[in-house]
Design a protein around this motif. Structure first.
Motif, mmCIF file in Angstrom:
data_model
loop_
_atom_site.group_PDB
_atom_site.id
_atom_site.type_symbol
_atom_site.label_atom_id
_atom_site.label_comp_id
_atom_site.label_asym_id
_atom_site.label_seq_id
_atom_site.Cartn_x
_atom_site.Cartn_y
_atom_site.Cartn_z
ATOM 1 N N ARG A 3 0.746 -0.925 0.200
ATOM 2 C CA ARG A 3 -0.186 -0.018 -0.008
ATOM 3 C C ARG A 3 1.009 1.193 0.166
ATOM 4 O O ARG A 3 1.889 1.525 0.745
ATOM 5 C CB ARG A 3 -1.313 -0.211 1.456
ATOM 6 N N VAL A 4 0.569 2.523 -1.113
ATOM 7 C CA VAL A 4 1.352 3.912 -0.917
ATOM 8 C C VAL A 4 0.172 4.353 -0.859
ATOM 9 O O VAL A 4 -1.004 4.176 -1.362
ATOM 10 C CB VAL A 4 2.036 3.130 -2.147
ATOM 11 N N THR A 5 0.168 5.096 0.090
ATOM 12 C CA THR A 5 -0.707 6.419 -0.249
ATOM 13 C C THR A 5 0.456 7.788 -0.305
ATOM 14 O O THR A 5 1.698 8.489 -0.014
ATOM 15 C CB THR A 5 -0.615 6.722 1.491
ATOM 16 N N VAL A 6 -0.305 8.862 -1.417
ATOM 17 C CA VAL A 6 0.490 9.568 -1.694
ATOM 18 C C VAL A 6 -0.209 10.955 -1.262
ATOM 19 O O VAL A 6 -1.739 10.593 -1.614
ATOM 20 C CB VAL A 6 0.383 9.910 -3.090
ATOM 21 N N ALA A 7 1.004 12.374 -0.965
ATOM 22 C CA ALA A 7 -0.636 13.281 -1.181
ATOM 23 C C ALA A 7 0.537 15.059 -2.365
ATOM 24 O O ALA A 7 1.902 14.321 -2.021
ATOM 25 C CB ALA A 7 0.191 13.904 0.228
ATOM 26 N N VAL A 8 -0.114 15.205 -2.210
ATOM 27 C CA VAL A 8 -0.110 15.852 -3.521
ATOM 28 C C VAL A 8 -0.290 17.422 -3.476
ATOM 29 O O VAL A 8 -1.684 17.466 -2.993
ATOM 30 C CB VAL A 8 -0.583 14.608 -5.148
ATOM 31 N N SER A 9 0.028 18.326 -3.528
ATOM 32 C CA SER A 9 0.761 19.379 -2.606
ATOM 33 C C SER A 9 -0.632 20.185 -3.871
ATOM 34 O O SER A 9 -0.667 19.370 -4.881
ATOM 35 C CB SER A 9 1.788 20.218 -2.773
ATOM 36 N N ALA A 10 -1.798 20.239 -3.797
ATOM 37 C CA ALA A 10 -2.172 21.742 -4.047
ATOM 38 C C ALA A 10 -1.903 22.780 -5.589
ATOM 39 O O ALA A 10 -3.103 23.061 -5.485
ATOM 40 C CB ALA A 10 -4.266 21.515 -4.306
ATOM 41 N N GLU A 11 -1.083 22.038 -6.210
ATOM 42 C CA GLU A 11 -0.763 23.487 -7.207
ATOM 43 C C GLU A 11 -1.006 22.461 -8.244
ATOM 44 O O GLU A 11 -0.945 21.623 -8.227
ATOM 45 C CB GLU A 11 0.778 23.720 -6.746
ATOM 46 N N CYS A 48 -3.859 16.710 -2.301
ATOM 47 C CA CYS A 48 -4.727 15.898 -2.733
ATOM 48 C C CYS A 48 -4.338 14.399 -2.582
ATOM 49 O O CYS A 48 -3.207 14.533 -2.523
ATOM 50 C CB CYS A 48 -4.763 16.448 -4.326
ATOM 51 N N VAL A 49 -5.297 13.120 -2.205
ATOM 52 C CA VAL A 49 -4.576 12.367 -1.184
ATOM 53 C C VAL A 49 -4.914 11.386 -2.712
ATOM 54 O O VAL A 49 -6.205 10.841 -2.780
ATOM 55 C CB VAL A 49 -4.410 11.750 0.157
ATOM 56 N N SER A 50 -3.973 10.154 -2.249
ATOM 57 C CA SER A 50 -4.520 8.599 -3.226
ATOM 58 C C SER A 50 -4.216 7.502 -2.385
ATOM 59 O O SER A 50 -2.991 7.906 -1.814
ATOM 60 C CB SER A 50 -4.511 8.846 -4.105
ATOM 61 N N SER A 51 -4.514 6.579 -2.048
ATOM 62 C CA SER A 51 -3.873 5.313 -0.997
ATOM 63 C C SER A 51 -4.715 3.775 -1.895
ATOM 64 O O SER A 51 -6.015 4.062 -2.302
ATOM 65 C CB SER A 51 -4.345 5.294 -0.430
ATOM 66 N N GLY A 52 -3.075 2.811 -2.799
ATOM 67 C CA GLY A 52 -4.094 1.869 -3.428
ATOM 68 C C GLY A 52 -2.674 0.936 -3.409
ATOM 69 O O GLY A 52 -1.036 1.668 -2.644
ATOM 70 N N LEU A 53 -2.912 -0.123 -3.704
ATOM 71 C CA LEU A 53 -1.874 -1.085 -3.748
ATOM 72 C C LEU A 53 -0.868 -1.511 -5.131
ATOM 73 O O LEU A 53 -1.389 -0.281 -6.293
ATOM 74 C CB LEU A 53 -2.557 -2.713 -3.563
ATOM 75 N N TRP A 54 -0.238 -0.846 -4.924
ATOM 76 C CA TRP A 54 1.307 -0.676 -5.654
ATOM 77 C C TRP A 54 2.370 -1.782 -5.781
ATOM 78 O O TRP A 54 2.714 -2.911 -4.978
ATOM 79 C CB TRP A 54 1.844 0.354 -5.593
ATOM 80 N N SER A 55 2.410 -1.977 -7.349
ATOM 81 C CA SER A 55 3.941 -3.316 -7.630
ATOM 82 C C SER A 55 4.861 -2.626 -7.076
ATOM 83 O O SER A 55 5.031 -1.319 -6.954
ATOM 84 C CB SER A 55 3.895 -4.078 -8.350
ATOM 85 N N ASP A 56 6.195 -3.434 -7.074
ATOM 86 C CA ASP A 56 7.559 -3.047 -7.144
ATOM 87 C C ASP A 56 7.788 -2.414 -7.978
ATOM 88 O O ASP A 56 8.907 -1.249 -7.671
ATOM 89 C CB ASP A 56 8.625 -4.530 -7.020
ATOM 90 N N LEU A 57 7.131 -2.861 -8.773
ATOM 91 C CA LEU A 57 7.952 -2.102 -10.343
ATOM 92 C C LEU A 57 7.118 -1.187 -10.930
ATOM 93 O O LEU A 57 7.436 0.303 -10.968
ATOM 94 C CB LEU A 57 7.159 -2.778 -11.075
#
Length: 131
Positions: A3-11, A48-57
């Motif tokens: 699981r990877v959780t990502v936060a993107v500055s709202a620019e 803005c955020v997202s979270s989901g399952l990511w592969s190693d690639l």
């Protein structure tokens, strides 16, 4: 898969770049993952955020699109609107771990997205209360 959780500055440029990276990584089919900020830091900066399952690639490829060099041509046929300049902007702003910052895209690997967001120093955007 992790699981990877990502936060993107709202620019706008960062959100655009992050959306294009998401499509490049086959995490989305549209360029609209990051469009509506719902989180903020202690200074009131929006994310803005997202979270989901990511592969190693995918985890490796988020900062190095050459990993996908064999499939970029195919992806560009499916998604001709992928903007590689926007991808480069997002990759330059990307980092693993730490507090979320304006002008950055921050990601944390871990099973609990809310813990990851807390570690980034983010909390849900407070809704305005009407009198």
């Amino acid at each position: 898969m992790q699981r990877v959780t990502v936060a993107v500055s709202a620019e706008p440029n960062l959100m655009k770049g992050a959306n294009h990276v998401h499509v490049l990584l086959s995490k989305a089919e549209n360029f609209d993952t990051y469009y509506d900020p719902g989180w903020q830091d202690s200074d009131g900066n929006l994310y803005c955020v997202s979270s989901g399952l990511w592969s190693d690639l995918q985890i490796e490829g988020v900062t190095d699109p050459t990993i996908f060099s064999e499939v970029i041509y195919e992806l560009m046929q499916i998604y001709p609107d992928i903007d590689m300049a926007a991808v480069a902007v997002a990759q330059d702003a990307f980092r693993w771990g730490g507090k979320a910052e304006t002008s950055k895209i921050t990601a944390i690997i871990g099973d609990d997205p809310f813990s990851a967001l807390s570690e980034m120093g983010l909390r849900p955007l407070e809704e305005s209360v009407e009198d």
